[in-house]
Design a protein around this motif. Structure first.
Motif, PDB file in Angstrom:
ATOM      1  N   ALA A   1       0.822  -1.212   0.000  1.00 26.65           N
ATOM      2  CA  ALA A   1       0.000   0.000   0.000  1.00 26.65           C
ATOM      3  C   ALA A   1       0.852   1.255   0.000  1.00 26.65           C
ATOM      4  O   ALA A   1       0.413   2.314  -0.444  1.00 26.65           O
ATOM      5  N   SER A   2       2.097   1.159   0.451  1.00 24.41           N
ATOM      6  CA  SER A   2       2.964   2.337   0.464  1.00 24.41           C
ATOM      7  C   SER A   2       3.363   2.767  -0.943  1.00 24.41           C
ATOM      8  O   SER A   2       3.850   3.878  -1.143  1.00 24.41           O
TER       9      SER A   2
ATOM     10  N   PRO B   1       1.988   9.291  -2.131  1.00 23.18           N
ATOM     11  CA  PRO B   1       2.903  10.203  -2.821  1.00 23.18           C
ATOM     12  C   PRO B   1       4.127  10.501  -1.966  1.00 23.18           C
ATOM     13  O   PRO B   1       4.067  10.535  -0.741  1.00 23.18           O
ATOM     14  N   ALA B   2       5.238  10.718  -2.627  1.00 29.92           N
ATOM     15  CA  ALA B   2       6.480  11.017  -1.924  1.00 29.92           C
ATOM     16  C   ALA B   2       6.399  12.402  -1.306  1.00 29.92           C
ATOM     17  O   ALA B   2       5.834  13.334  -1.876  1.00 29.92           O
ATOM     18  N   THR B   3       6.977  12.554  -0.151  1.00 28.90           N
ATOM     19  CA  THR B   3       6.908  13.839   0.553  1.00 28.90           C
ATOM     20  C   THR B   3       8.004  14.795   0.115  1.00 28.90           C
ATOM     21  O   THR B   3       7.883  15.994   0.276  1.00 28.90           O
TER      22      THR B   3
END
Length: 65
Positions: A13-14, A18-20
């Motif tokens: 699920a990761s 979205p990337a931070t």
């Protein structure tokens, strides 16, 4: 077995988060080269003229593509 399946589900699920630390990379090109036939008729004679000016041995530029 249920523990392994639930851990695999949480780990996969990761991939949808979205990337931070994403930074949009844009490159501004200040050198804009206009062609010889911008705002003019792009007919067959113009195409032949541009093709005749093309030099395949020269490096790529805005006019030598």
């Amino acid at each position: 077995m249920k523990v392994i399946a639930s851990l695999a589900l949480v780990a996969s699920a990761s991939a949808f988060v979205p990337a931070t630390n994403m930074v949009a990379s844009t490159r501004l090109n200040a050198e804009v080269v206009w062609g010889d036939y911008d705002d003019k008729m792009w007919d067959n004679d113009a195409k032949k003229d541009v093709y005749a000016k093309w030099d395949p041995t020269a490096p790529r530029t805005g006019l030598n593509f």
